[in-house]
Design an enzyme around this catalytic site. Structure first.
Site, PDB file in Angstrom:
ATOM      1  N   GLU A 316       0.652  -1.352  -0.070  1.00 19.02           N
ATOM      2  CA  GLU A 316      -0.198   0.007   0.090  1.00 19.02           C
ATOM      3  C   GLU A 316       1.362   1.171   0.118  1.00 19.02           C
ATOM      4  O   GLU A 316       0.688   2.047   0.786  1.00 19.02           O
ATOM      5  CB  GLU A 316      -0.624  -0.174   1.070  1.00 19.02           C
ATOM      6  CG  GLU A 316      -2.138  -1.197   0.849  1.00 19.02           C
ATOM      7  CD  GLU A 316      -2.510  -1.137   1.999  1.00 19.02           C
ATOM      8  OE1 GLU A 316      -2.816  -0.396   3.684  1.00 19.02           O
ATOM      9  OE2 GLU A 316      -4.241  -1.768   2.355  1.00 19.02           O
ATOM     10  N   ASP A 395      -8.777  -9.024   4.194  1.00 15.49           N
ATOM     11  CA  ASP A 395      -8.098  -7.599   4.575  1.00 15.49           C
ATOM     12  C   ASP A 395      -9.281  -7.735   5.655  1.00 15.49           C
ATOM     13  O   ASP A 395     -10.537  -6.255   5.399  1.00 15.49           O
ATOM     14  CB  ASP A 395      -8.365  -6.092   3.998  1.00 15.49           C
ATOM     15  CG  ASP A 395      -7.713  -5.333   4.459  1.00 15.49           C
ATOM     16  OD1 ASP A 395      -7.622  -5.198   6.200  1.00 15.49           O
ATOM     17  OD2 ASP A 395      -8.070  -4.208   3.999  1.00 15.49           O
ATOM     18  N   GLU A 417      -2.986 -12.224  12.857  1.00 10.68           N
ATOM     19  CA  GLU A 417      -3.165  -9.986  13.292  1.00 10.68           C
ATOM     20  C   GLU A 417      -5.279 -10.520  13.225  1.00 10.68           C
ATOM     21  O   GLU A 417      -5.599 -10.857  12.201  1.00 10.68           O
ATOM     22  CB  GLU A 417      -2.949  -9.775  11.975  1.00 10.68           C
ATOM     23  CG  GLU A 417      -3.681  -8.242  13.047  1.00 10.68           C
ATOM     24  CD  GLU A 417      -2.798  -6.763  11.120  1.00 10.68           C
ATOM     25  OE1 GLU A 417      -1.190  -7.059  10.986  1.00 10.68           O
ATOM     26  OE2 GLU A 417      -2.885  -5.973  10.843  1.00 10.68           O
ATOM     27  N   GLU A 423     -13.245  -1.760  11.386  1.00 11.29           N
ATOM     28  CA  GLU A 423     -12.684  -0.929  10.224  1.00 11.29           C
ATOM     29  C   GLU A 423     -14.115  -1.442   9.268  1.00 11.29           C
ATOM     30  O   GLU A 423     -14.757  -0.300   8.231  1.00 11.29           O
ATOM     31  CB  GLU A 423     -11.248  -1.317   9.712  1.00 11.29           C
ATOM     32  CG  GLU A 423     -11.677  -0.603   8.024  1.00 11.29           C
ATOM     33  CD  GLU A 423     -10.065  -0.670   7.850  1.00 11.29           C
ATOM     34  OE1 GLU A 423      -9.042  -1.781   7.826  1.00 11.29           O
ATOM     35  OE2 GLU A 423      -9.720  -0.417   6.562  1.00 11.29           O
TER      36      GLU A 423
HETATM   37  O1  GCW Z   1      -6.973  -2.690   6.198  1.00 14.37           O
HETATM   38  C1  GCW Z   1      -6.165  -1.685   5.567  1.00 14.37           C
HETATM   39  C2  GCW Z   1      -6.900  -0.562   6.418  1.00 14.37           C
HETATM   40  C3  GCW Z   1      -5.378   0.466   5.512  1.00 14.37           C
HETATM   41  C4  GCW Z   1      -4.051  -0.107   7.001  1.00 14.37           C
HETATM   42  C5  GCW Z   1      -4.012  -1.579   6.503  1.00 14.37           C
HETATM   43  C6  GCW Z   1      -3.076  -2.477   7.111  1.00 14.37           C
HETATM   44  C7  GCW Z   1      -2.784   0.753   7.940  1.00 14.37           C
HETATM   45  O2  GCW Z   1      -7.390  -0.121   5.160  1.00 14.37           O
HETATM   46  O3  GCW Z   1      -6.229   1.498   6.391  1.00 14.37           O
HETATM   47  O4  GCW Z   1      -3.362   0.421   6.731  1.00 14.37           O
HETATM   48  O5  GCW Z   1      -5.246  -2.021   6.230  1.00 14.37           O
HETATM   49  O6  GCW Z   1      -3.228  -3.129   7.412  1.00 14.37           O
HETATM   50  O7  GCW Z   1      -1.668  -2.139   6.963  1.00 14.37           O
END
Ligand code: GCW
Length: 860
Positions: A316, A395, A417, A423
């Site tokens: 990312e 995610d 994790e 979120e």
């Molecule tokens: O779930 C996604 C989130 C990001 C986050 C990323 C991660 C901190 O949208 O905001 O960044 O994962 O876990 O690194």
């Protein structure tokens, strides 16, 4: 555990006889009072002391050791005694004085010296504790000082639950060595994916002056056995490693220390170049290694019990070792070698993927990334590296299979994790108790064992699984993102923080048992309160799933930005790879080996076979694994399309039913908690309708298959704002279309506008809903009148997370029992505020469910 006769004789054998003057009051004075909701489950409400201690409450607490953690244990017991038992204990460090009814606490070595010789069957390991009785004495024995503190919290938990301690014999050891939270806090005080206000650690680029909340947080974490906390965002602010900041951060470590919580930091791999001034950050470069060594040495000079670092790289937009053709193992090891002499660890995140995938490539698959990037590196990580793997391959979606990577690293330490902050699960505005979801991941048998013995994920992350002999450590990481607003904003969401800690300590605890513990600690032992809250918590994940992400589709939220409201198509046609591949004929990602992306082949063969075959793939993961026509019949017998319609209607109804369930607790929980939860549940009930309508309308349009029960698109009592008489309001299209009824809303670009209609149905009592949009910024004012009489006025003052008209900002107000006569004019007036143009979507007017004697506009 064997017990050993009365204390008296052995107590007398202890030499030191100095009464120590640590009166409980002195311990407590150090605690700065915090705001409402802050004590969370450590409220220590009064219990029936006689039920807990039938022979009388111990009046003396004997603290054998002098470790700061044992001081905390004593302080905690004092708080508990005073709050729950209404008793002021006497503190001594002389066991002689502990005759009669007493609590004696100490490490194994201290207890042995006090009461020799007692043979326990089993030596207590690191952080473990044992609670037992010797005659009138309750013993809290720890494998080490931290174990004493954990033991004290465990004893207090038993007292809070009002268990009789007449018989007491409990030994407990943590499941895994690493039990950390990650906090995604930024130095400016914001928190990425935080839903409870600003940071408790940072403000305006620095560590906060007042760290009382950080201390209180460490206390909460410690009470459930969490032993580490990474205080900054994995998207790491590089400046935090500068010497002046490290000095400041050490202040946070100082307030964590009395609770046995080790501080850790997220670091950016480019630090040697960006703040070290080197030409490179190539992990195999000797100067880079030397830089990490000296940086880590400096951190330990300031924070001797520093826990280690978390690394997000090549993900990312974060830079990483790939820039130099190096691997995650190279990157992790260079930092791990610097930490090794100090006993620190690297948590290297497995969340490495390409967010510029080609949507046109039917073989491209983000879910494959973890395994593809890490599997070949198995065995190449140093023994103080732990690969930190999100529980699912995408995610934190509401439903995912477990990541195949768990079975793909048999010679590497692994941690799971989990995301405590919601979120993708309603951002604490929707109630979602995540423990049942986490347990499904932890209990998934990877079927990776050659001996055909089960190998569930919880064993793999314990660091001691049979088939993973090379593991030296393992663990649990929970992304908590607590803030200053009651830790997680929603009082009921605290069960997730609590539950994460309890699972990390003992993943075999049941979701219901954890919920009940938390409820009793937080709200007391009233059976009705317990039953109601437990039911709300335990039903909540399925309710949320049912209207946001059916059949393992992942999520249907707006994935591009804030991940809150519906936004079905946002998943498609971009590089993020959260595709649902919905077209006119069918939906779902084909991840099979036979015809799809091959992802399923990353699982050990027996599990892969189950997912690969439509006959055995569970319905709730169907669309994650397969692309099927809308007419495909599930194991339940329903077609996919009918299931989508049904589950959304069921979910919205179930969300609505949470409101009266909670209302039954009025007067049984504190007024502020009652009001806060009610507000959130009401919002959720309305938002579930926004979700329901968006998703069912979208799929109905895409598939061309109408709802067999005729609900979708037919909303009794609904009047579109754009179809009403508009007094200044203008009609606009809403994007995405499915997030507004009819795809349109009205906005007001004048100081004041109104929509109105004449009621042409029979006289009666009606429930009137106004569906409007409440943007992040702006406080538009609204008023509803019937036949010229104002029924209600309200302000759109919520802080829903967007400044656009969409499924994240669509909200409602419902007024019950409004008297309306045929011919009455119904009028909603809106007054904009700034860029929030008093937007309205629709009115819904349905006969009142309950005719109350309190009639809102009866006065006219
Ligand atoms: O779930 C996604 C989130 C990001 C986050 C990323 C991660 C901190 O949208 O905001 O960044 O994962 O876990 O690194």
């Amino acid at each position: 555990m064997s017990s050993s006769g009365p204390c008296v004789a052995r107590c007398a054998a202890v030499s030191a006889a100095i009464l120590f003057s640590l009166l409980a009051g002195q311990f407590v004075a150090a605690q700065t009072p915090l705001g409402a909701g802050e004590p969370a489950w450590l409220a220590y409400r009064p219990v029936n002391a006689a039920a807990v201690f039938p022979g009388g409450v111990p009046d003396t607490i004997v603290k054998l050791g002098n470790d700061v953690l044992e001081d905390s244990a004593a302080r905690e017991l004092a708080l508990g005694w005073r709050g729950m038992l209404r008793h002021e204990p006497r503190f001594v460090n002389n066991a002689d004085a502990g005759q009669g009814r007493a609590v004696v606490m100490g490490t194994q070595a201290e207890i042995d010296a006090w009461r020799p010789p007692v043979t326990h069957e089993k030596h207590l390991t690191q952080d473990a504790y044992r609670l037992y009785r010797v005659s009138d004495v309750v013993v809290v024995e720890g494998g080490d000082a931290r174990g004493v503190l954990y033991g004290a919290f465990a004893l207090l938990r038993l007292i809070a639950e009002q268990h009789s301690l007449r018989v007491l014999d409990e030994t407990s050891a943590p499941w895994a060595l690493v039990r950390w939270t990650n906090e995604w806090d930024n130095p400016n005080g914001t928190i990425e994916r935080g839903y409870a206000g600003p940071s408790i650690f940072f403000e305006e680029g620095r560590v906060r002056a007042d760290l009382s909340r950080a201390a209180a947080y460490a206390r909460l974490l410690s009470s459930v056995g969490i032993d580490g906390c990474t205080i900054n965002n994995v998207n790491a602010a590089i400046d935090l490693l500068k010497p002046e900041n490290v000095r400041d951060i050490a202040r946070i470590a100082d307030v964590f220390r009395p609770y046995g919580v080790r501080l850790s930091l997220s670091v950016d791999m480019s630090s040697p170049q960006v703040i070290g001034g080197l030409k490179t950050f190539d992990p195999l470069n000797a100067e880079v290694a030397a830089w990490w060594n000296s940086k880590i040495d400096a951190i330990y000079a300031a924070i001797p019990d520093f826990g280690g670092v978390v690394i997000k790289a090549d993900s990312e937009g974060r830079v990483g070792p790939s820039q130099y053709g190096r691997s995650p193992a190279d990157a992790a090891n260079v930092v791990a070698r610097a930490l090794k002499p100090h006993g620190g660890v690297v948590l290297y995140r497995g969340f490495v993927y390409n967010n510029h995938l080609d949507w046109h490539d039917m073989k491209a698959d983000r879910a494959r990334a973890g395994y593809d990037n890490f599997h070949a590196l198995d065995g190449k990580f140093d023994d103080n590296v732990i690969v930190q793997i999100k529980h699912g391959p995408i995610d934190f979606q509401v439903r995912e299979p477990v990541s195949p990577l768990f079975a793909g690293l048999p010679n590497t330490n692994e941690a799971i994790e989990l995301q405590i902050t919601q979120e993708y699960t309603g951002q604490q505005r929707h109630l979602v108790y995540l423990v049942p979801m986490w347990k499904e991941s932890l209990n998934t048998d990877m079927r990776a064992s050659a001996a055909a013995t089960p190998l569930p994920v919880k064993e793999i992350v314990s660091g001691r699984a049979v088939a993973t002999q090379h593991h030296t450590a393992g663990g649990f990481v929970g992304v908590a993102n607590v803030g200053t607003d009651g830790w997680l904003g929603s009082p009921l969401a605290l069960s997730n923080l609590y539950g994460f800690g309890r699972l990390a300590w003992e993943p075999n605890l049941g979701a219901a048992a954890i919920s009940d513990e938390w409820t009793r600690l937080s709200f007391g032992n009233d059976p009705e309160v317990r039953a109601t809250i437990n039911k709300l918590e335990l039903d909540s994940w399925h309710i949320y799933e049912s209207y946001t992400g059916p059949l393992g589709v992942g999520t249907l939220t707006d994935i591009i930005g804030i991940h809150f409201g519906p936004g079905v198509e946002s998943a498609e046609r971009n590089g993020w790879g959260q595709w649902i591949r919905a077209d006119h004929d069918g939906v779902g990602m084909d991840r099979t080996v036979a015809t799809g992306t091959g992802y399923i082949g990353q699982y050990p063969a027996p599990l892969a076979a189950e997912y690969e075959s439509l006959a055995t793939c569970p319905d709730n993961l169907l669309l994650f694994m397969h692309h099927v026509p809308y007419t495909y019949r599930l194991h339940s017998g329903l077609t996919v399309m009918q299931y989508i319609d049904n589950t959304h209607y069921w979910g919205a109804q179930a969300a609505a039913a949470q409101v009266p369930a909670w209302e039954a607790l009025q007067g049984k929980v504190s007024d502020s908690t009652y009001a806060e939860v009610l507000k959130r549940l009401k919002f959720q009930a309305g938002h579930a309708i926004v979700w329901r309508d968006a998703v069912t309308e979208w799929f109905t349009k895409m598939s061309g298959i109408p709802d067999a029960l005729g609900r979708v698109g037919h909303y009794p009592g609904r009047i579109e704002a754009e179809s009403m008489h508009l007094d200044g309001y203008e009609t606009v299209d809403v994007t995405p279309w499915e997030t507004a009824s009819g795809g349109k809303a009205v906005i007001c670009d004048l100081p004041e506008c109104a929509v109105q209609t004449t009621w042409e149905k029979p006289d009666g009592w009606y429930d009137v809903t106004v569906q409007y949009f409440d943007l992040l910024h702006g406080h538009s004012r609204f008023s509803l009148s019937v036949a010229g009489n104002e029924v209600e006025r309200w302000i759109a003052g919520d802080t829903l997370p967007s400044d656009k008209l969409n499924g994240s900002t669509s909200t409602r107000i419902t007024l019950d029992n409004v008297a309306i006569h045929r011919g009455d004019i119904l009028r909603v007036t809106g007054r904009p505020d700034g860029a929030e143009l008093a937007p309205i979507d629709y009115l819904s007017i349905v006969p009142s469910a309950v005719h109350s004697t309190v009639i809102r506009n009866a006065a006219r």
